[in-house]
Design a protein around this motif. Sequence first.
Motif, short mmCIF file in Angstrom:
data_model
loop_
_atom_site.label_atom_id
_atom_site.label_comp_id
_atom_site.label_asym_id
_atom_site.label_seq_id
_atom_site.Cartn_x
_atom_site.Cartn_y
_atom_site.Cartn_z
N PRO A 127 1.27 24.98 20.62
CA PRO A 127 0.89 26.09 19.55
C PRO A 127 1.94 26.78 19.35
CG PRO A 127 -0.77 25.81 21.30
CD PRO A 127 0.36 25.14 21.80
N GLY A 128 2.01 26.71 17.84
CA GLY A 128 3.06 27.81 17.38
C GLY A 128 4.44 27.03 16.96
N GLY A 178 0.67 27.70 3.41
CA GLY A 178 1.63 28.57 4.10
C GLY A 178 2.19 28.30 5.56
N ARG A 179 1.66 27.14 5.92
CA ARG A 179 2.10 26.50 7.16
C ARG A 179 2.57 25.22 6.94
NH1 ARG A 179 -1.15 25.18 11.27
NH2 ARG A 179 -2.87 24.80 9.99
N SER A 232 4.02 26.53 12.57
CA SER A 232 2.95 27.27 13.28
C SER A 232 1.73 26.49 13.61
CB SER A 232 2.56 28.66 12.32
OG SER A 232 3.70 29.28 11.82
N LEU A 233 1.85 25.48 14.40
CA LEU A 233 0.89 24.50 14.60
C LEU A 233 -0.11 25.02 15.47
CD1 LEU A 233 3.18 21.26 14.83
CD2 LEU A 233 0.92 21.67 13.34
N VAL A 275 -1.40 19.14 19.42
CA VAL A 275 -0.92 20.52 19.41
C VAL A 275 -1.77 21.13 20.79
CG1 VAL A 275 -0.76 22.80 18.56
CG2 VAL A 275 -0.62 20.73 17.11
N SER A 276 -1.05 21.26 21.88
CA SER A 276 -1.76 21.84 23.23
C SER A 276 -0.70 22.21 24.01
CB SER A 276 -2.15 20.52 23.92
OG SER A 276 -2.73 21.03 25.21
#
Length: 122
Positions: free
Chosen positions: A14-15, A65-66, A84-85, A120-121
């Motif tokens: 994440p991120g 925005g991401r 920014s996942l 995403v983990s």
Amino acid sequence: QVQLVESGGGLVQPGGSLRLSCAASGSIFSINAMGWYRQAPGKQRELVAAITSGGSTNYADSVKGRFTISRDNAKNTVYLQMNSLKPEDTAVYYCNADLEYYSGSYYSQLYWGQGTQVTVSS
């Protein structure tokens, strides 16, 4: 005669960020809109982002925005930069292309890639 091949998926925290690519090949005459869709387990396929041949873009509210969609017309390739996942971005991502190709005559058809997994983990 026409293929769309995606690459760039994988596992990210994440991120983090990933960049997906989708290259179209074959007897392509022209490509109109190209796009990215995703499908999470148990959910319907949904539009993520799309881009016209002139560069106009459209995004799902959840990724604005991401994520950034772009294309290289000389390479018949579309990209999806994902920043920014979030865990909820986990899905199989598919590209598509609305294109015209030549096979004895000219035809228009919407083609899809085979999909690439994004997880995403932490």
